[in-house]
Write a protein that holds these residues in place. Structure first.
Motif, PDB file in Angstrom:
ATOM      1  N   ARG A   1      48.992  45.682  46.476  1.00 34.81           N
ATOM      2  CA  ARG A   1      48.893  44.230  46.599  1.00 34.81           C
ATOM      3  C   ARG A   1      48.689  43.860  48.050  1.00 34.81           C
ATOM      4  N   LEU A   2      47.683  43.001  48.287  1.00 34.22           N
ATOM      5  CA  LEU A   2      47.319  42.605  49.637  1.00 34.22           C
ATOM      6  C   LEU A   2      47.564  41.121  49.846  1.00 34.22           C
ATOM      7  N   ASP A   3      48.010  40.799  51.043  1.00 31.97           N
ATOM      8  CA  ASP A   3      48.076  39.408  51.481  1.00 31.97           C
ATOM      9  C   ASP A   3      46.642  38.975  51.787  1.00 31.97           C
ATOM     10  N   SER A   4      46.159  37.936  51.092  1.00 33.09           N
ATOM     11  CA  SER A   4      44.754  37.551  51.236  1.00 33.09           C
ATOM     12  C   SER A   4      44.467  36.764  52.514  1.00 33.09           C
ATOM     13  N   HIS A   5      45.486  36.557  53.345  1.00 34.58           N
ATOM     14  CA  HIS A   5      45.244  35.888  54.628  1.00 34.58           C
ATOM     15  C   HIS A   5      44.998  36.911  55.739  1.00 34.58           C
ATOM     16  N   ASN A   6      45.851  37.927  55.770  1.00 32.87           N
ATOM     17  CA  ASN A   6      45.703  38.959  56.797  1.00 32.87           C
ATOM     18  C   ASN A   6      45.191  40.275  56.226  1.00 32.87           C
ATOM     19  N   TYR A   7      45.090  40.359  54.893  1.00 33.78           N
ATOM     20  CA  TYR A   7      44.611  41.549  54.191  1.00 33.78           C
ATOM     21  C   TYR A   7      45.416  42.786  54.581  1.00 33.78           C
ATOM     22  N   ILE A   8      46.742  42.578  54.552  1.00 32.34           N
ATOM     23  CA  ILE A   8      47.691  43.655  54.813  1.00 32.34           C
ATOM     24  C   ILE A   8      48.378  43.999  53.505  1.00 32.34           C
ATOM     25  N   ILE A   9      48.588  45.277  53.250  1.00 26.49           N
ATOM     26  CA  ILE A   9      49.270  45.699  52.031  1.00 26.49           C
ATOM     27  C   ILE A   9      50.738  45.300  52.132  1.00 26.49           C
ATOM     28  N   THR A  10      51.172  44.436  51.218  1.00 18.99           N
ATOM     29  CA  THR A  10      52.560  43.970  51.230  1.00 18.99           C
ATOM     30  C   THR A  10      53.461  44.863  50.389  1.00 18.99           C
ATOM     31  N   ASP A  11      52.934  45.390  49.290  1.00 18.97           N
ATOM     32  CA  ASP A  11      53.696  46.340  48.485  1.00 18.97           C
ATOM     33  C   ASP A  11      52.736  47.123  47.594  1.00 18.97           C
ATOM     34  N   TRP A  12      53.258  48.175  46.971  1.00 10.54           N
ATOM     35  CA  TRP A  12      52.419  49.013  46.130  1.00 10.54           C
ATOM     36  C   TRP A  12      53.286  49.672  45.073  1.00 10.54           C
ATOM     37  N   TYR A  13      52.596  50.235  44.058  1.00 11.16           N
ATOM     38  CA  TYR A  13      53.310  50.895  42.956  1.00 11.16           C
ATOM     39  C   TYR A  13      52.610  52.206  42.647  1.00 11.16           C
ATOM     40  N   ASN A  14      53.396  53.288  42.633  1.00 10.91           N
ATOM     41  CA  ASN A  14      52.853  54.602  42.313  1.00 10.91           C
ATOM     42  C   ASN A  14      52.725  54.749  40.800  1.00 10.91           C
ATOM     43  N   LEU A  15      51.545  55.161  40.346  1.00  7.88           N
ATOM     44  CA  LEU A  15      51.265  55.305  38.926  1.00  7.88           C
ATOM     45  C   LEU A  15      51.310  56.769  38.514  1.00  7.88           C
ATOM     46  N   PRO A  16      51.616  57.035  37.236  1.00  8.92           N
ATOM     47  CA  PRO A  16      51.649  58.432  36.778  1.00  8.92           C
ATOM     48  C   PRO A  16      50.267  59.049  36.652  1.00  8.92           C
ATOM     49  N   GLY A  17      49.242  58.215  36.544  1.00  5.51           N
ATOM     50  CA  GLY A  17      47.880  58.718  36.428  1.00  5.51           C
ATOM     51  C   GLY A  17      46.930  57.874  37.233  1.00  5.51           C
ATOM     52  N   GLN A  18      45.641  58.208  37.132  1.00  2.00           N
ATOM     53  CA  GLN A  18      44.626  57.486  37.891  1.00  2.00           C
ATOM     54  C   GLN A  18      44.271  56.186  37.176  1.00  2.00           C
ATOM     55  N   PRO A  19      44.421  55.034  37.825  1.00  4.45           N
ATOM     56  CA  PRO A  19      44.144  53.752  37.164  1.00  4.45           C
ATOM     57  C   PRO A  19      42.658  53.535  36.934  1.00  4.45           C
ATOM     58  N   TRP A  20      42.367  52.840  35.823  1.00  4.39           N
ATOM     59  CA  TRP A  20      40.996  52.475  35.471  1.00  4.39           C
ATOM     60  C   TRP A  20      41.079  51.214  34.641  1.00  4.39           C
ATOM     61  N   GLN A  21      39.974  50.816  34.065  1.00  2.00           N
ATOM     62  CA  GLN A  21      40.003  49.667  33.168  1.00  2.00           C
ATOM     63  C   GLN A  21      39.977  50.092  31.709  1.00  2.00           C
ATOM     64  N   ILE A  22      39.032  50.981  31.358  1.00  2.57           N
ATOM     65  CA  ILE A  22      38.891  51.393  29.962  1.00  2.57           C
ATOM     66  C   ILE A  22      38.158  52.716  29.912  1.00  2.57           C
ATOM     67  N   TYR A  23      38.502  53.552  28.939  1.00  2.00           N
ATOM     68  CA  TYR A  23      37.897  54.875  28.834  1.00  2.00           C
ATOM     69  C   TYR A  23      37.021  55.044  27.599  1.00  2.00           C
ATOM     70  N   GLU A  24      37.218  54.213  26.571  1.00  2.00           N
ATOM     71  CA  GLU A  24      36.505  54.408  25.329  1.00  2.00           C
ATOM     72  C   GLU A  24      35.142  53.738  25.366  1.00  2.00           C
ATOM     73  N   THR A  25      34.348  54.010  24.334  1.00  3.55           N
ATOM     74  CA  THR A  25      33.014  53.421  24.261  1.00  3.55           C
ATOM     75  C   THR A  25      32.947  52.381  23.159  1.00  3.55           C
ATOM     76  N   SER A  26      34.034  51.644  22.979  1.00  2.00           N
ATOM     77  CA  SER A  26      34.097  50.522  22.050  1.00  2.00           C
ATOM     78  C   SER A  26      34.827  49.376  22.721  1.00  2.00           C
ATOM     79  N   VAL A  27      34.577  48.180  22.219  1.00  2.00           N
ATOM     80  CA  VAL A  27      35.299  46.992  22.681  1.00  2.00           C
ATOM     81  C   VAL A  27      36.154  46.498  21.527  1.00  2.00           C
TER      82      VAL A  27
END
Length: 510
Positions: free
Chosen positions: A344-370
């Motif tokens: 998460r970034l502060d949109s004024h100074n574009y500095i990372i204010t905090d973050w979260y470690n995920l168990p896997g690599q983030p994406w939006q979607i993997y399948e070929t259907s909606v």
């Protein structure tokens, strides 16, 4: 030999001491100021500074030795900044990060700029540097900004007025439509009531007619019976009365036989139109709130930009910001695929204010259907083939949905931008050399669609129906890294893009 007269102790003390203790001077005493309080902008002697430090409210003030203050009168300013940090109020802003061109306290630098190599202590950094010209220039800019903000404030007030006016109009439309529905339901109710009234009127008339006939037959039976009971000795007349009695019997029996079937009232029922009722039950509202697409939404123009580092010290790999979005509070959420983090970034100074470690690599979607699902996760629809039965998608990278849910936008590796309606029907497709390997799609507040091309290394803008408006960010030979994500905040007049394998994001003014 001394002569009479009064000694000017103020002149004498000023000649003896460089600066005076403010507290002592207020009491008519003259003591040398050995310490300077940055917050109070006053000098104190050794005794008075002890009293100053014992006051709870003043305990957090920054006190310097006189040697740390520029030489001169008591009006001289300290070499250290007196401004306090907004986030760490007990700290003064005395540090500068040259990498982000940002100032802060030592705590800010430790938390937010720990990976930055060029951080400096401000009093040391500004030695032999003059910021008078820069100060005047920024003052001019700030005054201009103040005027712009005043205009913007008026615009906000006008927008609020227009918003409330439009809200009142829409609520009035709802009430009018509800009244029209009420009127129509009243008509339907009247027709149903009339149908029942007519039906029962026919039955009631039938009963009334039966009662009349019954009275006639009753009278005939009584008359025939009375004549036979008169004991008339005239045999011929008795014969006539018998025959009349037999006829009355036959006719009355036939009447009784014809009318003996009773009308069963319970057999008459009202069956409501369940389809109409079920339709009303299924609807959550009596209409749909939509937003008209701004057909005159112009092609976004880039007027300038800066680069900001989004790499954390704990990141083991180069950054790969695969997706990003502006939140309502103005912050930016980024998914760093290779480092398995949400940032998460502060949109004024574009500095990372905090973050979260995920168990896997983030994406939006993997399948070929909606899939279209409810908020509880119940699947409603699935789109995977077009009208001819062909596969709609090859490899989906990103999906976006319009505010009114009328359009679904899919960024596909090989098939480019695909625009669907909410029934899965294709509205349009766009796939050309100008958009190679569509990697991300993002909606603007005005309803336009921004699509980044990974291999074409650019950002295109489309209308809500998928019509190409133009190229917002063109491929740059100086920035060979492929474009990954794009997000836009038109209220802030900012656009943010990330490139594959780059630790910096690019923020543009639009």
């Amino acid at each position: 030999m001394a002569t009479g007269g009064k000694i000017d102790t103020d002149i004498l003390s000023d000649e003896i001491f460089d600066v005076l203790c403010s507290m002592c001077k207020n009491r008519g005493k003259h003591s040398e100021g050995e310490k300077f309080c940055v917050d109070c902008h006053d000098y104190f002697c050794i005794n008075c500074v002890t009293v100053h430090s014992q006051v709870p409210v003043l305990a957090g003030h920054k006190v310097l030795d006189k040697s740390q203050v520029k030489s001169g009168t008591s009006k001289s300013l300290p070499r250290e900044p007196a401004e306090r940090c907004d986030r760490h109020s007990h700290k003064h802003i005395d540090m500068y990060c040259q990498n982000h061109d940002n100032v802060g306290c030592s705590t800010c630098m430790t938390i937010e700029h720990r990976s930055c190599k060029n951080t400096f202590y401000i009093p040391e950094y500004i030695q032999n540097k003059s910021y008078l010209v820069a100060s005047r220039a920024i003052q001019t800019k700030l005054k201009a900004l103040a005027r712009t903000l005043a205009v913007q404030a008026n615009n906000f007030q006008q927008d609020k007025h227009n918003l409330l006016k439009r809200k009142a109009e829409l609520l009035d439309d709802i009430r009018k439509f509800r009244q029209e529905m009420n009127d129509q339901l009243d008509k339907l109710e009247k027709c149903s009531v009339d149908e029942i009234e007519n039906k029962f009127k026919l039955l009631e008339d039938k009963i009334e007619e039966g009662l009349k006939q019954l009275q006639v037959h009753k009278a005939k039976v009584k008359s025939a019976n009375d004549k036979l009971a008169s004991q008339n000795q005239n045999q011929a007349e008795l014969f006539v009365h018998v025959k009349i009695g037999e006829d009355a019997e036959n006719v009355t029996n036939k009447f009784i036989e014809d009318t003996k079937m009773k009308i069963t009232v319970s057999d008459i029922e009202f069956q409501p139109d369940t389809k109409l009722f079920q339709q009303l039950k299924q609807n959550k509202t009596i209409g749909m709130l939509t937003e008209k697409t701004t057909k005159n939404d112009k092609l976004l123009e880039i007027t300038g930009g800066h680069s900001y580092c989004v790499k954390l010290e704990s990141d083991e790999n180069e950054c790969s910001i695969i997706s990003a979005c502006y939140m309502k509070n103005g912050t930016i959420i980024q998914a760093d695929n290779k480092n398995r983090k949400l940032k998460r970034l502060d949109s004024h100074n574009y500095i990372i204010t905090d973050w979260y470690n995920l168990p896997g690599q983030p994406w939006q979607i993997y399948e070929t259907s909606v899939f279209i699902s409810t908020m509880t996760g119940r699947r409603l629809k699935q789109f995977s083939t077009d009208q001819s039965g062909q596969k709609l998608f090859s490899d989906i990278n990103s999906i976006a949905v319009s505010k009114n849910a009328a359009r679904i936008y899919v960024a596909d590796d090989l098939k480019g931008l695909i625009v669907l309606d909410n029934n899965g029907q294709i509205v349009t497709r766009y796939n050309s050399k100008l958009l190679q390997m569509a990697s991300y799609c993002n909606l603007t507040e005005a309803g336009s669609v921004l699509v980044s091309g990974h291999d074409s290394n650019n950002v295109l803008q489309f209308t809500s129906d998928g019509e190409l408006k133009g190229e917002v960010i063109k491929a740059d030979s100086r920035k060979p890294a492929a474009t990954l994500s794009v997000c836009c905040n038109q209220q802030m007049s900012k656009m943010c893009i990330s490139r594959d394998g780059e630790d910096n994001i690019e923020v543009y003014d639009i």
